[in-house]
Design a protein around this motif. Structure first.
Motif, PDB file in Angstrom:
ATOM      1  N   ALA A  80     -13.113  49.247 -88.768  1.00 27.18           N
ATOM      2  CA  ALA A  80     -12.257  48.116 -89.138  1.00 27.18           C
ATOM      3  C   ALA A  80     -11.045  48.539 -89.954  1.00 27.18           C
ATOM      4  O   ALA A  80      -9.974  47.935 -89.836  1.00 27.18           O
ATOM      5  N   GLY A  81     -11.177  49.555 -90.785  1.00 30.81           N
ATOM      6  CA  GLY A  81     -10.080  49.980 -91.641  1.00 30.81           C
ATOM      7  C   GLY A  81      -9.035  50.790 -90.906  1.00 30.81           C
ATOM      8  O   GLY A  81      -9.195  51.149 -89.732  1.00 30.81           O
ATOM      9  N   ASP A  82      -7.977  51.110 -91.630  1.00 31.35           N
ATOM     10  CA  ASP A  82      -6.896  51.910 -91.057  1.00 31.35           C
ATOM     11  C   ASP A  82      -7.201  53.399 -91.118  1.00 31.35           C
ATOM     12  O   ASP A  82      -6.464  54.210 -90.557  1.00 31.35           O
ATOM     13  N   PHE A 133      -9.166  53.018 -85.098  1.00 35.89           N
ATOM     14  CA  PHE A 133      -9.039  52.313 -86.366  1.00 35.89           C
ATOM     15  C   PHE A 133      -8.451  50.922 -86.167  1.00 35.89           C
ATOM     16  O   PHE A 133      -7.871  50.609 -85.134  1.00 35.89           O
ATOM     17  N   GLY A 134      -8.606  50.087 -87.194  1.00 34.95           N
ATOM     18  CA  GLY A 134      -8.087  48.723 -87.129  1.00 34.95           C
ATOM     19  C   GLY A 134      -8.841  47.859 -86.138  1.00 34.95           C
ATOM     20  O   GLY A 134      -8.273  46.920 -85.570  1.00 34.95           O
ATOM     21  N   LYS A 135     -10.125  48.155 -85.944  1.00 32.46           N
ATOM     22  CA  LYS A 135     -10.935  47.424 -84.968  1.00 32.46           C
ATOM     23  C   LYS A 135     -12.116  46.762 -85.681  1.00 32.46           C
ATOM     24  O   LYS A 135     -13.190  47.348 -85.839  1.00 32.46           O
ATOM     25  N   ARG A 136     -11.901  45.544 -86.141  1.00 36.33           N
ATOM     26  CA  ARG A 136     -12.968  44.785 -86.799  1.00 36.33           C
ATOM     27  C   ARG A 136     -13.683  43.921 -85.755  1.00 36.33           C
ATOM     28  O   ARG A 136     -13.080  43.060 -85.116  1.00 36.33           O
ATOM     29  N   ASP A 154      -8.262  42.060 -83.349  1.00 36.52           N
ATOM     30  CA  ASP A 154      -6.873  42.289 -82.934  1.00 36.52           C
ATOM     31  C   ASP A 154      -6.641  41.859 -81.488  1.00 36.52           C
ATOM     32  O   ASP A 154      -5.573  42.094 -80.923  1.00 36.52           O
TER      33      ASP A 154
END
Length: 426
Positions: free
Chosen positions: A34-36, A131-134, A152
């Motif tokens: 979820a994070g960068d 990354f950036g995948k919540r 996203d």
């Protein structure tokens, strides 16, 4: 049977450890975080002999990473010491010196969480990680596929999913059919203050022995843990307090709570007073854990680490359980391939072996918190406290990882034999 792709949700220590173990065994996997970037909350973690052994079996390089980063007690006489339990009020006299019994004299071996995670992640290629995948939700997509929806807007089809997404796990919500991710998460009526002290300052205020070696100061309604990290350059501090109320705040972490902490440890002994004075503005963290789950698995979806069995830190075993989980899951998926059985069968064997042990860690850790605050069966009686403390950790540390792996593989083999018998009948 070709080795199947595994989708790992969560890039914390458990998820990355699993990715390392699968790659070491030639199994394709992808990590969705979820994070960068890779992140871990908190400063230090400790691994016992059981977890260190599991890490090396997961991938020898992972074991080497830990050994390179680990900080031990500074005194050679404390090489095998896990924690020195002392009185927190009055003179800091010793209640019990808890030591490991393994040949390596593995006393408290601590690492900085973020540094350990980043070094572990360096063992896998970056194209394994997204990354950036919540994750928002999981649905069945026909056949044996699962569809993963991320916030996203992207969607991913997966043959199998491992939830390593922590205490607020969306994968856990799917596996246990919960209405909300935090259902069955319980406030343990304890919170902690966390902070770091430069070791030269700690030595000046506490002396060499107390600052450079792991200590736990026990008192009514609380306890204070300190131990060296960063190669001995820093003293990590975790100060625990009991709470008579439910946690009603939307955030689990309060920033800059130094004055509150100092008020709550007023009247304690000199070492504890010095420790809380050295922490300028520590953060205050509420402690939650999971209630026991009936299963860690639903079809081709399984839970690992905090997503399966979030625990309090009172036995220093949470990260170690995630590493044990990763080892068992990686090995069982590898064996499932060679035996020609499904991923689901590997997940079933994993659930059967890992759930009883990891859930016992959760329950005994909660009980340990009562002991340290002198509200457990031993109360404040030194002899009863010593008796309990000297035996409390042994069952965790003396776990025969190799033997239990064999037990899990035998279960998987029985599934393979049953599958062959069913094929023969057809």
């Amino acid at each position: 049977m070709s080795k199947q792709k595994v989708v790992i949700i969560g890039g914390g220590i458990g998820g990355v450890a699993l990715a390392v173990g699968l790659r070491h065994r030639g199994i394709s996997a992808q990590v969705y975080e979820a994070g960068d970037d890779f992140t871990e909350l908190g400063a230090g973690i400790a691994l016992g002999p059981n977890a260190i052994a599991a890490l090396s079996l997961l991938d020898p390089e992972a074991g080497e990473v830990f050994e390179q980063l680990a900080t031990k007690n500074a005194f050679s006489s404390e090489e095998a010491t896990w924690i020195n339990f002392r009185h927190g009020i009055g003179e800091p006299s010793l209640i019990a010196k808890v030591q490991t019994k393994d040949d390596r004299k593995t006393g408290l071996s601590s690492v900085h969480r973020a540094r350990f995670l980043n070094s572990l992640a360096a063992l896998i290629p970056r194209d394994m990680v997204h990354f950036g995948k919540r994750l928002q939700r999981i649905t069945e997509a026909g056949g044996s596929n699962l569809r993963l929806y991320f916030d996203d807007g992207t969607q991913v089809l997966a043959a199998s999913v491992v939830g390593c997404d922590g205490v607020r796990s969306s994968v856990r919500q799917y596996v246990l059919d919960l209405k909300r991710p935090l259902d069955n998460v319980t406030y343990t009526k304890k919170y902690v203050y966390r902070g770091l002290v430069p070791m030269p300052l700690a030595v000046k205020r506490l002396g060499e022995e107390l600052a450079n070696n792991s200590q736990m100061y026990l008192g009514p309604g609380g306890h204070v843990l300190s131990y060296p990290i960063d190669g001995g350059a820093t003293m990590n501090v975790v100060a625990f307090r009991d709470d008579a109320h439910e946690w009603k705040h939307p955030s689990w972490v309060f920033k800059q709570r130094g004055n509150t902490m100092r008020d709550e440890f007023e009247g304690w002994g000199e070492p504890v007073k010095n420790i809380v004075q050295m922490l300028d503005q520590p953060d205050q963290w509420a402690l939650f854990n999971h209630e026991p789950a009936a299963t860690f698995q639903k079809g081709s979806v399984v839970l690992l680490g905090d997503a399966a069995h979030a625990t309090t830190p009172h036995q220093g075993a949470g990260a170690g359980q995630a590493i044990e989980d990763a080892l068992f899951l990686a090995e069982l998926l590898d064996r499932a391939t060679s035996l020609g059985v499904s991923t689901n069968a590997a997940f079933q064997a994993y659930d059967a072996v890992r759930r009883p042990r990891s859930q016992r860690v959760v329950s005994t850790s909660k009980a340990a918190g009562y002991t340290y605050a002198m509200t457990g069966p031993a109360g404040s009686d030194d002899e009863l406290l010593r008796e309990e403390l000297l035996q409390r950790f042994n069952w965790i540390w003396e776990y025969d990882v190799k033997r239990e792996l064999e037990v899990a593989v035998m279960q998987l083999q029985r599934v393979a034999e049953q599958t062959e018998m069913e094929k023969a009948r057809l």
